[in-house]
Design an enzyme around this catalytic site. Structure first.
Site, PDB file in Angstrom:
ATOM      1  N   HIS A   1       0.842  -1.201   0.000  1.00  0.00           N
ATOM      2  CA  HIS A   1       0.000   0.000   0.000  1.00  0.00           C
ATOM      3  C   HIS A   1       0.870   1.241   0.000  1.00  0.00           C
ATOM      4  O   HIS A   1       1.997   1.238   0.496  1.00  0.00           O
ATOM      5  CB  HIS A   1      -0.947   0.017   1.197  1.00  0.00           C
ATOM      6  CG  HIS A   1      -0.253  -0.047   2.526  1.00  0.00           C
ATOM      7  ND1 HIS A   1       0.185  -1.233   3.078  1.00  0.00           N
ATOM      8  CD2 HIS A   1       0.094   0.912   3.406  1.00  0.00           C
ATOM      9  CE1 HIS A   1       0.757  -0.990   4.240  1.00  0.00           C
ATOM     10  NE2 HIS A   1       0.723   0.308   4.473  1.00  0.00           N
TER      11      HIS A   1
ATOM     12  N   HIS B   1       0.771   5.253   1.116  1.00  0.00           N
ATOM     13  CA  HIS B   1       0.093   6.341   1.832  1.00  0.00           C
ATOM     14  C   HIS B   1       0.174   7.599   0.967  1.00  0.00           C
ATOM     15  O   HIS B   1       1.255   7.939   0.461  1.00  0.00           O
ATOM     16  CB  HIS B   1       0.808   6.661   3.148  1.00  0.00           C
ATOM     17  CG  HIS B   1       0.780   5.567   4.164  1.00  0.00           C
ATOM     18  ND1 HIS B   1      -0.039   5.607   5.269  1.00  0.00           N
ATOM     19  CD2 HIS B   1       1.486   4.412   4.262  1.00  0.00           C
ATOM     20  CE1 HIS B   1       0.165   4.523   6.012  1.00  0.00           C
ATOM     21  NE2 HIS B   1       1.091   3.775   5.423  1.00  0.00           N
TER      22      HIS B   1
END
Ligand code: AMP
Length: 138
Positions: free
Chosen positions: A102, A104
């Site tokens: 992932h 941010h």
């Protein structure tokens, strides 16, 4: 579909856990971080389960980064952010808590808002020697 039954982000992709969804296509999903450090803090993930940045195929990485770029643009245009930080923690030593790739996307409003990156300088480094060590293996 690469799915890990123990992964919280896989459960979000599967619709088993709710999220504040921003975007979804065949390969990528984006949603708000449940513990935002600033207003509009978003996460962009691959829908397939890859442990982190290092093990994510390049084509998937490109798709994730394209979405991250657009979200960053909207954070500036729509939320009034003055800048953004793009961050991907890779492995536990780097603070990765969720072992599913992932990125941010953290909108920044002031230098003293909720996000702080502390960069301490190493002393007495031999830059040419370090560069050689890395370069040889690229
Ligand atoms: P890290 O693995 O350290 O890069 O961070 C994982 C991030 O995922 C943290 O910022 C968490 O707040 C966030 N997070 C964990 N669970 C959820 C969830 N169910 N929905 C949205 N964000 C989450």
């Amino acid at each position: 579909m690469k799915y890990d039954v123990n992964c919280i982000f896989c459960k979000i992709v599967n619709g088993d856990i709710p999220c504040a969804k921003l975007y979804e296509d065949d390969d990528v999903m984006a949603f708000l971080d449940v513990n935002p450090v600033t207003y509009g803090h978003a996460l962009v993930i691959s829908k397939d389960h890859y442990a982190n940045f290092l093990s994510t195929p390049k084509d998937v990485m490109n798709k994730v980064m394209n979405v991250a770029q657009r979200i960053g643009q909207v954070q500036i245009e729509q939320l009034g952010a003055k800048g953004i930080n793009i961050l991907t923690n890779c492995k536990e030593a780097a603070g990765q808590e969720v072992q599913h790739f992932h990125v941010h996307v953290i909108p920044r409003y002031t230098s003293s808002d909720g996000f702080k990156l502390e960069l301490k300088q190493l002393k007495d480094v031999n830059l040419p020697a370090i560069a050689k060590e890395i370069k040889e293996k690229l």
